[in-house]
Design a protein around this motif. Structure first.
Motif, PDB file in Angstrom:
ATOM      1  N   GLY A 565     -12.836  -8.499  26.092  1.00 54.72           N
ATOM      2  CA  GLY A 565     -12.701  -9.756  26.818  1.00 54.72           C
ATOM      3  C   GLY A 565     -11.807 -10.792  26.166  1.00 54.72           C
ATOM      4  N   ARG A 566     -11.307 -10.514  24.963  1.00 56.82           N
ATOM      5  CA  ARG A 566     -10.475 -11.487  24.250  1.00 56.82           C
ATOM      6  C   ARG A 566      -9.070 -10.918  24.043  1.00 56.82           C
ATOM      7  NH1 ARG A 566     -12.221 -14.734  18.760  1.00 56.82           N
ATOM      8  NH2 ARG A 566     -10.365 -16.053  18.707  1.00 56.82           N
ATOM      9  N   LYS A 567      -8.038 -11.813  24.193  1.00 58.14           N
ATOM     10  CA  LYS A 567      -6.650 -11.371  24.041  1.00 58.14           C
ATOM     11  C   LYS A 567      -6.507 -10.498  22.801  1.00 58.14           C
ATOM     12  CE  LYS A 567      -1.993 -13.231  23.239  1.00 58.14           C
ATOM     13  NZ  LYS A 567      -1.303 -12.035  23.702  1.00 58.14           N
ATOM     14  N   TRP A 568      -5.865  -9.383  22.947  1.00 51.92           N
ATOM     15  CA  TRP A 568      -5.835  -8.414  21.854  1.00 51.92           C
ATOM     16  C   TRP A 568      -4.891  -8.855  20.743  1.00 51.92           C
ATOM     17  CZ3 TRP A 568      -2.974  -4.794  19.080  1.00 51.92           C
ATOM     18  CH2 TRP A 568      -1.613  -4.710  19.395  1.00 51.92           C
ATOM     19  N   SER A 569      -5.232  -8.459  19.537  1.00 50.58           N
ATOM     20  CA  SER A 569      -4.340  -8.587  18.380  1.00 50.58           C
ATOM     21  C   SER A 569      -4.702  -7.420  17.471  1.00 50.58           C
ATOM     22  CB  SER A 569      -4.577  -9.912  17.652  1.00 50.58           C
ATOM     23  OG  SER A 569      -5.846  -9.879  17.033  1.00 50.58           O
ATOM     24  N   PRO A 570      -3.808  -7.034  16.573  1.00 51.50           N
ATOM     25  CA  PRO A 570      -4.160  -5.927  15.664  1.00 51.50           C
ATOM     26  C   PRO A 570      -5.480  -6.202  14.948  1.00 51.50           C
ATOM     27  CG  PRO A 570      -1.822  -6.401  15.493  1.00 51.50           C
ATOM     28  CD  PRO A 570      -2.406  -7.471  16.385  1.00 51.50           C
ATOM     29  N   GLU A 571      -5.713  -7.467  14.586  1.00 55.56           N
ATOM     30  CA  GLU A 571      -6.902  -7.781  13.807  1.00 55.56           C
ATOM     31  C   GLU A 571      -8.176  -7.660  14.642  1.00 55.56           C
ATOM     32  OE1 GLU A 571      -6.243  -7.483  10.713  1.00 55.56           O
ATOM     33  OE2 GLU A 571      -8.441  -7.482  10.716  1.00 55.56           O
ATOM     34  N   ASN A 572      -8.158  -8.211  15.905  1.00 53.45           N
ATOM     35  CA  ASN A 572      -9.424  -8.113  16.653  1.00 53.45           C
ATOM     36  C   ASN A 572      -9.680  -6.686  17.147  1.00 53.45           C
ATOM     37  OD1 ASN A 572      -7.957  -7.977  19.042  1.00 53.45           O
ATOM     38  ND2 ASN A 572      -8.916  -9.761  20.004  1.00 53.45           N
ATOM     39  N   LEU A 573      -8.621  -5.896  17.280  1.00 55.77           N
ATOM     40  CA  LEU A 573      -8.830  -4.488  17.633  1.00 55.77           C
ATOM     41  C   LEU A 573      -9.476  -3.744  16.460  1.00 55.77           C
ATOM     42  CD1 LEU A 573      -8.578  -2.265  19.678  1.00 55.77           C
ATOM     43  CD2 LEU A 573      -6.158  -2.033  19.133  1.00 55.77           C
ATOM     44  N   ARG A 574      -8.964  -4.033  15.259  1.00 58.95           N
ATOM     45  CA  ARG A 574      -9.568  -3.396  14.074  1.00 58.95           C
ATOM     46  C   ARG A 574     -11.024  -3.840  13.897  1.00 58.95           C
ATOM     47  NH1 ARG A 574      -4.333  -3.852  11.232  1.00 58.95           N
ATOM     48  NH2 ARG A 574      -3.600  -1.713  11.027  1.00 58.95           N
ATOM     49  N   ASN A 575     -11.251  -5.147  14.107  1.00 59.76           N
ATOM     50  CA  ASN A 575     -12.625  -5.662  13.989  1.00 59.76           C
ATOM     51  C   ASN A 575     -13.552  -4.972  14.974  1.00 59.76           C
ATOM     52  OD1 ASN A 575     -12.268  -7.428  11.905  1.00 59.76           O
ATOM     53  ND2 ASN A 575     -11.663  -9.145  13.231  1.00 59.76           N
ATOM     54  N   ALA A 576     -13.050  -4.757  16.193  1.00 61.83           N
ATOM     55  CA  ALA A 576     -13.882  -4.111  17.217  1.00 61.83           C
ATOM     56  C   ALA A 576     -14.237  -2.689  16.784  1.00 61.83           C
ATOM     57  CB  ALA A 576     -13.142  -4.105  18.546  1.00 61.83           C
ATOM     58  N   ILE A 577     -13.283  -1.990  16.188  1.00 67.37           N
ATOM     59  CA  ILE A 577     -13.557  -0.610  15.733  1.00 67.37           C
ATOM     60  C   ILE A 577     -14.626  -0.627  14.643  1.00 67.37           C
ATOM     61  CG2 ILE A 577     -12.567   1.411  14.574  1.00 67.37           C
ATOM     62  CD1 ILE A 577      -9.872   0.690  15.894  1.00 67.37           C
ATOM     63  N   ARG A 578     -14.523  -1.591  13.731  1.00 64.09           N
ATOM     64  CA  ARG A 578     -15.502  -1.692  12.637  1.00 64.09           C
ATOM     65  C   ARG A 578     -16.900  -2.005  13.193  1.00 64.09           C
ATOM     66  NH1 ARG A 578     -11.832  -5.732  10.008  1.00 64.09           N
ATOM     67  NH2 ARG A 578     -10.117  -4.397   9.354  1.00 64.09           N
ATOM     68  N   ARG A 579     -16.913  -2.914  14.183  1.00 68.77           N
ATOM     69  CA  ARG A 579     -18.199  -3.393  14.695  1.00 68.77           C
ATOM     70  C   ARG A 579     -19.002  -2.293  15.383  1.00 68.77           C
ATOM     71  NH1 ARG A 579     -16.174  -8.310  16.118  1.00 68.77           N
ATOM     72  NH2 ARG A 579     -15.717  -7.514  18.195  1.00 68.77           N
ATOM     73  N   VAL A 580     -18.333  -1.390  16.074  1.00 61.78           N
ATOM     74  CA  VAL A 580     -19.095  -0.374  16.833  1.00 61.78           C
ATOM     75  C   VAL A 580     -19.354   0.890  16.017  1.00 61.78           C
ATOM     76  CG1 VAL A 580     -18.263  -1.193  19.059  1.00 61.78           C
ATOM     77  CG2 VAL A 580     -17.017   0.640  17.879  1.00 61.78           C
ATOM     78  N   LYS A 581     -18.933   0.864  14.742  1.00 59.51           N
ATOM     79  CA  LYS A 581     -19.182   2.057  13.917  1.00 59.51           C
ATOM     80  C   LYS A 581     -20.704   2.295  13.842  1.00 59.51           C
ATOM     81  CE  LYS A 581     -17.791   4.173   9.555  1.00 59.51           C
ATOM     82  NZ  LYS A 581     -19.007   4.795   9.118  1.00 59.51           N
ATOM     83  N   ASP A 582     -21.075   3.502  14.112  1.00 62.64           N
ATOM     84  CA  ASP A 582     -22.487   3.909  14.072  1.00 62.64           C
ATOM     85  C   ASP A 582     -23.380   3.113  15.030  1.00 62.64           C
ATOM     86  OD1 ASP A 582     -21.760   5.714  12.064  1.00 62.64           O
ATOM     87  OD2 ASP A 582     -21.973   4.172  10.521  1.00 62.64           O
ATOM     88  N   SER A 583     -22.786   2.471  16.032  1.00 59.76           N
ATOM     89  CA  SER A 583     -23.623   1.800  17.048  1.00 59.76           C
ATOM     90  C   SER A 583     -23.410   2.510  18.388  1.00 59.76           C
ATOM     91  CB  SER A 583     -23.242   0.318  17.166  1.00 59.76           C
ATOM     92  OG  SER A 583     -22.188   0.156  18.099  1.00 59.76           O
ATOM     93  N   LYS A 584     -24.077   2.028  19.421  1.00 57.87           N
ATOM     94  CA  LYS A 584     -23.934   2.675  20.726  1.00 57.87           C
ATOM     95  C   LYS A 584     -22.968   1.915  21.641  1.00 57.87           C
ATOM     96  CE  LYS A 584     -27.897   5.573  21.437  1.00 57.87           C
ATOM     97  NZ  LYS A 584     -28.347   5.714  20.051  1.00 57.87           N
ATOM     98  N   ASP A 585     -22.501   0.736  21.179  1.00 63.83           N
ATOM     99  CA  ASP A 585     -21.612  -0.084  22.014  1.00 63.83           C
ATOM    100  C   ASP A 585     -20.246   0.583  22.185  1.00 63.83           C
ATOM    101  OD1 ASP A 585     -23.637  -1.875  22.026  1.00 63.83           O
ATOM    102  OD2 ASP A 585     -22.788  -3.157  20.435  1.00 63.83           O
ATOM    103  N   SER A 586     -19.631   0.327  23.339  1.00 65.57           N
ATOM    104  CA  SER A 586     -18.272   0.822  23.543  1.00 65.57           C
ATOM    105  C   SER A 586     -17.284  -0.291  23.187  1.00 65.57           C
ATOM    106  CB  SER A 586     -18.085   1.255  24.992  1.00 65.57           C
ATOM    107  OG  SER A 586     -18.290   0.136  25.834  1.00 65.57           O
TER     108      SER A 586
END
Ligand SMILES: [Zn+2]
Length: 640
Positions: A565-586
């Motif tokens: 839902g937030r304008k993409w940037s390399p940093e927020n894309l990387r953060n999103a990958i980190r956040r869903v590690k070992d979770s069930k969120d997409s």
């Protein structure tokens, strides 16, 4: 052989005489090619060609198959303003209906000289369908094929051209082409075969610097650096020392040189796409403006060692299918895995041996290369041999779809195969021999002037067998015909290392991300995306089939808009990958597909994944041995 009727024999002899005299452009009567670059800042190269001719039909051709490009890419679309004159009078011409590179004309009776004037329009900006840009306001790179016509028929080795070049006021130049004299702003080159002229581009500009790379030695080596201003020319003493070490390392590797002098032509500009084209006595190298200023750029580049290696592998020894007699005969790329693959291997090894590429960067480069080749689903339908045969179509192929299409993979996968071959030789010979011995035998020999010695697949097999007794034919065929799974990684493993993935970014890919604005998430989400800004901004370059992004519906060519839902940037894309590690969120990616927008939910929980090499315990570190400096260390420079 048939016995010939005496009358016919005489007719035959006369015909031969007529054909040979029609192909003048000899040492006594060379073609004269006058090029004027005073309008190069406006991207127009003027040229005039004067040829000795005979009355009757004449076909002139424009170079189509460009050496080093292995493709029919001669920029005929930008050859304009053509005028043919005889004795000051213009004569008509007609393009061939089928061969766009052939121009037909009829030389009138009594004429013995033809003058042709024309312009070459050098693209101002990089554009996929045209030749690379070759000039800016402050410099130009003259590749003679852009401004050359020649009579159809004779070998270009048999045509003698005397070229002259007029430069803008106060421009300097560098080239391997021998200069006869200079006067009033015109450089007159010594007459040479058309092959040699086309093989010897000229770099020129307001800001040009010559650096001697083998002071006091024969043959001489130099780098001629050009840029849009003086700043980028400031090479450090350490960088010059590494480049001098590179010259020494090629001496240690090959044992002989096949040139009279060697000139690196180096263009440092962000307005030109990065590129390198090899020549026998020089190379046309183009890279970032900050090449000498940013240590990571200099230290991650194998460009100069690669193009230099081609003087031996590619120019002196050349696959028979690429050793064509002129620039119109189609080239056959089947052995490009030797021409380019072995050069890719030694380009990187020589960069490491000469200290251009630090050991950590060398490992990261190999890891990135191996991981990328290992993640090529396209190998299930297309073997490596086909990438070489289809080279002429693949050089211009887009990055979109490249993991499924495959690209000119014989460079990177060639490197992996030659590393494996090197490890085999070392094992078979109890570490007494290596691939360096093959190079010394195959590419070395006696010092000589430029000449071409073609080779076949059988010659490569025989050369390898001379160094180590092994089924090399079977080895190469197996690799060329393989459909996987995965890339040939045995060379890395037999050198004591294995491919491993961590959440720390690969250093080589990091430099690529900063310099090229490309975010590589190939090994996690499964795609590469161009950073924001510019025409290509936000474009998804490739999506690996079968990857989490592909399964979610993301496709090459879409534009990435937002992450969760937030304008993409390399940093927020990387953060999103980190956040869903070992979770069930997409991870929800909003992307634009032409006129349509959609959100794609990527079901991925593996965290960030980047390739590295890790040592295999108990195994000898062969990589360090291969990459070790082999020549005597050159002293720190004080004289440049
Ligand atoms: Zn190459």
């Amino acid at each position: 052989m048939l016995r010939m009727n005496p009358f016919l024999a005489r007719l035959f002899f006369l015909t031969i005489l007529a054909i040979s005299s029609a192909s003048a452009q000899t040492a006594q009567n060379p073609a004269r090619l006058d090029v004027d670059l005073r309008d190069a800042p406006r991207h127009i190269f003027h040229a005039q060609l004067t040829l000795a001719v005979k009355p009757g039909p004449l076909t002139l051709v424009y170079p189509k198959w460009i050496p080093g490009e292995h493709s029919p890419t001669g920029p005929i679309v930008d050859l304009v303003g053509l005028r043919f004159t005889v004795g000051g009078k213009e004569i008509p011409w007609r393009r061939d209906d089928v061969d766009m590179y052939a121009l037909h004309l009829d030389v009138p009776g009594g004429a013995d000289q033809l003058r042709v004037s024309y312009d070459y329009l050098s693209p101002a900006e990089a554009n996929g369908s045209r030749e690379r840009p070759s000039s800016t306001e402050k410099f130009a790179i003259l590749n003679w094929y852009m401004v050359t016509l020649y009579p159809q028929g004779p070998k270009t080795d048999d045509l003698i051209y005397a070229a002259t070049l007029r430069l803008p006021h106060n421009w300097k130049y560098g080239t391997a082409l021998a200069v006869a004299r200079e006067s009033e702003g015109v450089i007159e080159f010594a007459p040479a075969t058309l092959t040699t002229v086309i093989d010897s581009p000229v770099i020129c500009g307001s800001y040009l610097r010559h650096i001697d790379l083998s002071p006091g030695q024969t043959p001489p080596h130099a780098v001629h650096v050009v840029a849009d201003g003086p700043g980028p020319l400031e090479a450090t003493p350490g960088e010059v020392q590494h480049l001098r070490q590179l010259v020494a390392e090629t001496g240690a590797l090959f044992g002989a040189r096949h040139y009279r002098r060697y000139d690196f032509l180096l263009t440092l500009s962000d307005r030109m796409p990065p590129d390198g084209v090899e020549h026998h006595e020089s190379s046309d190298n183009r890279t970032s403006e900050a090449f000498f200023l940013e240590p990571e750029l200099f230290g991650s580049s194998e460009l100069l060692p690669h193009e230099f290696t081609h003087s031996w592998n590619g120019k002196y020894r050349r696959p028979a299918g690429l050793a064509t007699p002129d620039y119109q005969t189609p080239m056959k790329g089947e052995l490009l895995w030797v021409y380019e693959g072995l050069t890719q291997y030694y380009g990187v090894m020589l960069a490491a041996r000469a200290g251009l590429m630090p050991p950590e960067m060398f490992h990261e480069y190999l890891a990135s290369t191996a991981a990328t080749m290992d993640d090529r689903p396209g190998r299930t339908w297309r073997d490596l041999q086909d990438t070489a045969i289809a080279a002429q179509t693949l050089y211009s192929s887009p990055q979109e779809g490249s993991s499924w299409r495959r690209s000119v993979d014989y460079y990177e996968e060639g490197l992996l195969i030659w590393l494996e071959a090197d490890a085999v030789i070392r094992k078979q010979s109890g570490n007494k021999k290596s691939l360096d011995d093959f190079c010394r035998n195959f590419f070395g020999g006696e010092n000589s002037s430029p000449r071409v010695v073609p080779y076949t697949f059988d010659d490569v097999v025989a050369g390898m067998s001379q160094v180590a007794d092994f089924d090399w034919r079977g080895f190469f065929i197996e690799h060329l015909k393989s459909h996987g799974p995965g890339a040939p990684l045995a060379g890395i493993e037999n050198s004591g290392w294995r491919l491993a993935f961590t959440n720390v970014q690969n250093e080589y890919e990091h430099v690529d991300e900063v310099a090229g604005q490309i975010l590589n998430l190939q090994f996690s989400l499964g795609f590469l995306v161009h950073g924001s800004g510019g025409e290509d901004g936000d474009r998804i370059l490739d999506v690996v089939p079968g990857s989490p992004a592909a399964i979610a519906g993301i496709a090459p060519g879409m534009r990435l808009i937002a992450v969760n839902g937030r304008k993409w940037s390399p940093e927020n894309l990387r953060n999103a990958i980190r956040r869903v590690k070992d979770s069930k969120d997409s991870i929800d990616l909003l992307a634009q597909n032409g006129d349509f927008f959609a959100t794609y939910s990527v079901d991925y929980h593996g965290g960030e994944r980047y390739p590295h090499l890790e040592p295999i315990s108990g195994k000898t570190d062969l990589l360090s041995e291969i990459a070790r400096m082999k020549a005597a260390a050159v002293p720190a420079p004080t004289d440049f």
